[in-house]
Design an enzyme around this catalytic site. Structure first.
Site, PDB file in Angstrom:
ATOM      1  N   ASN A 217       0.873  -1.182   0.000  1.00  0.00           N
ATOM      2  CA  ASN A 217       0.000   0.000   0.000  1.00  0.00           C
ATOM      3  C   ASN A 217       0.907   1.229   0.000  1.00  0.00           C
ATOM      4  O   ASN A 217       1.512   1.553   1.015  1.00  0.00           O
ATOM      5  CB  ASN A 217      -0.891  -0.020   1.249  1.00  0.00           C
ATOM      6  CG  ASN A 217      -1.675   1.273   1.410  1.00  0.00           C
ATOM      7  OD1 ASN A 217      -1.795   2.061   0.459  1.00  0.00           O
ATOM      8  ND2 ASN A 217      -2.220   1.493   2.594  1.00  0.00           N
TER       9      ASN A 217
ATOM     10  N   LYS B 288       0.020   4.257  -0.245  1.00  0.00           N
ATOM     11  CA  LYS B 288      -0.637   5.456   0.305  1.00  0.00           C
ATOM     12  C   LYS B 288      -0.402   6.636  -0.648  1.00  0.00           C
ATOM     13  O   LYS B 288      -0.369   6.434  -1.845  1.00  0.00           O
ATOM     14  CB  LYS B 288      -0.134   5.742   1.718  1.00  0.00           C
ATOM     15  CG  LYS B 288      -0.156   4.501   2.599  1.00  0.00           C
ATOM     16  CD  LYS B 288       0.042   4.804   4.048  1.00  0.00           C
ATOM     17  CE  LYS B 288       0.110   3.507   4.833  1.00  0.00           C
ATOM     18  NZ  LYS B 288      -0.047   3.674   6.258  1.00  0.00           N
TER      19      LYS B 288
ATOM     20  N   GLU C 173      -7.038   4.602   7.409  1.00  0.00           N
ATOM     21  CA  GLU C 173      -6.911   6.049   7.174  1.00  0.00           C
ATOM     22  C   GLU C 173      -8.167   6.602   6.489  1.00  0.00           C
ATOM     23  O   GLU C 173      -8.532   7.757   6.702  1.00  0.00           O
ATOM     24  CB  GLU C 173      -5.632   6.323   6.365  1.00  0.00           C
ATOM     25  CG  GLU C 173      -4.399   6.140   7.242  1.00  0.00           C
ATOM     26  CD  GLU C 173      -3.173   5.588   6.542  1.00  0.00           C
ATOM     27  OE1 GLU C 173      -3.074   5.680   5.314  1.00  0.00           O
ATOM     28  OE2 GLU C 173      -2.299   5.050   7.255  1.00  0.00           O
TER      29      GLU C 173
ATOM     30  N   GLU D 170      -5.982  -5.301  10.104  1.00  0.00           N
ATOM     31  CA  GLU D 170      -4.973  -4.295  10.425  1.00  0.00           C
ATOM     32  C   GLU D 170      -5.306  -3.650  11.767  1.00  0.00           C
ATOM     33  O   GLU D 170      -6.231  -2.827  11.849  1.00  0.00           O
ATOM     34  CB  GLU D 170      -4.931  -3.228   9.341  1.00  0.00           C
ATOM     35  CG  GLU D 170      -4.520  -3.756   7.989  1.00  0.00           C
ATOM     36  CD  GLU D 170      -3.859  -2.686   7.140  1.00  0.00           C
ATOM     37  OE1 GLU D 170      -2.718  -2.889   6.721  1.00  0.00           O
ATOM     38  OE2 GLU D 170      -4.476  -1.631   6.930  1.00  0.00           O
TER      39      GLU D 170
ATOM     40  N   GLY E 178       1.905   1.944  10.802  1.00  0.00           N
ATOM     41  CA  GLY E 178       2.862   3.035  10.647  1.00  0.00           C
ATOM     42  C   GLY E 178       3.550   3.415  11.942  1.00  0.00           C
ATOM     43  O   GLY E 178       4.297   4.390  11.991  1.00  0.00           O
TER      44      GLY E 178
HETATM   45  C1  PEP Z   1      -0.971   0.044   5.941  1.00  0.00           C
HETATM   46  O1  PEP Z   1      -1.070   1.260   5.844  1.00  0.00           O
HETATM   47  O2  PEP Z   1      -1.819  -0.691   5.392  1.00  0.00           O
HETATM   48  C2  PEP Z   1       0.157  -0.502   6.673  1.00  0.00           C
HETATM   49  C3  PEP Z   1       0.144  -1.779   6.968  1.00  0.00           C
HETATM   50  O3  PEP Z   1       1.158   0.365   7.000  1.00  0.00           O
HETATM   51  P1  PEP Z   1       2.575   0.030   7.699  1.00  0.00           P
HETATM   52  O4  PEP Z   1       3.064  -1.278   7.103  1.00  0.00           O
HETATM   53  O5  PEP Z   1       3.453   1.181   7.348  1.00  0.00           O
HETATM   54  O6  PEP Z   1       2.307  -0.109   9.158  1.00  0.00           O
END
Ligand code: PEP
Length: 234
Positions: A7, A9, A87, A154, A160
């Site tokens: 991802n 983003k 998000e 998640e 993050g």
């Molecule tokens: C995400 O935004 O889906 C994610 C898993 O981010 P990160 O790996 O940076 O924690």
């Protein structure tokens, strides 16, 4: 075989995507690899790497300024779309109902939605993790999936943040999701884990029962970080 989705983003560029797809072309793996990129980077020229978007409109067409329909995503080359990322839920007030409508629009257009569910820190501290996960799955998954969905668990507090739940916590969440999907007639749906996955923890996470792959944010931006995650599992 595992399912590994990046991802990006709101990061990257056409040049960065070209650099990543050329690097991925040489990776020897049986895993499914998908890059979910900003709308502007969706392209058919990907060296064979599957692309996904990060959001989709619930509407087919019409007066919805700024929105992009599932059919448009398909037209642009997307095969997957993330829906209900934390998000989007946090900054755009997306509820399970909205997420379900977006997932249904994607399925209708022949795109596989990667439906995200997970608890916030407040919900975790209130002991609501399992209830949020179960209602997230029951309410965000459309009735008619046509066998084409992916779920991503998640934990929102870990995204993050460089934080990860314990292996036991991940196992408990994924077992619940697998059982919930089974009770909905959706046994066998791939369930990804996401939040702070990197080369050093990917193999351990993907070895946890009912973890069928990973959704990777920050560590999917550079080939040197992303490729070790892909090659960490056969
Ligand atoms: C995400 O935004 O889906 C994610 C898993 O981010 P990160 O790996 O940076 O924690």
């Amino acid at each position: 075989m595992k399912f590994i989705a990046g991802n990006w983003k709101m990061n990257g560029s056409a040049a960065a995507l070209k650099n990543m797809t050329s690097a991925l072309r040489d990776v020897d793996t049986k895993n499914t690899v998908v890059l979910c990129v900003p709308f502007t980077m969706l392209t058919h020229d990907t060296d064979g790497v599957a692309l996904g978007a990060q959001d989709v409109s619930a509407h087919d067409h019409g007066a919805y300024t700024g929105e992009v329909s599932a059919q448009m995503l398909k037209d642009a080359g997307a095969r997957y779309v993330i829906v209900g990322h934390s998000e989007r839920r946090q900054y755009h007030d997306e509820t399970n109902d909205i997420v379900r409508d977006k997932a249904a629009a994607a399925i209708e257009a022949g795109i596989t939605p990667i439906i995200c569910v997970g608890e916030t820190m407040d919900e975790k501290q209130a002991g609501k993790t399992m209830a949020i996960i179960e209602s997230g799955v029951r309410e965000s998954v459309p009735t008619d999936t046509n066998g084409k969905i992916v779920i991503a668990y998640e934990p929102r507090w870990a995204i993050g943040a460089g934080l990860t739940p314990t292996a036991a916590e991940i196992a408990e969440a994924h077992t619940l999701i697998a059982k919930t999907l089974e009770s909905m007639g959706l046994a066998g749906t791939p369930v990804l884990y996401g939040a702070s996955v990197k080369g050093s923890n990917a193999a351990e996470i993907m070895s946890i029962p009912n973890v069928d792959g990973v959704l990777v944010g920050g560590a999917s931006l550079k080939p040197d970080d992303f490729i070790p995650i892909i090659t960490s599992m056969k």
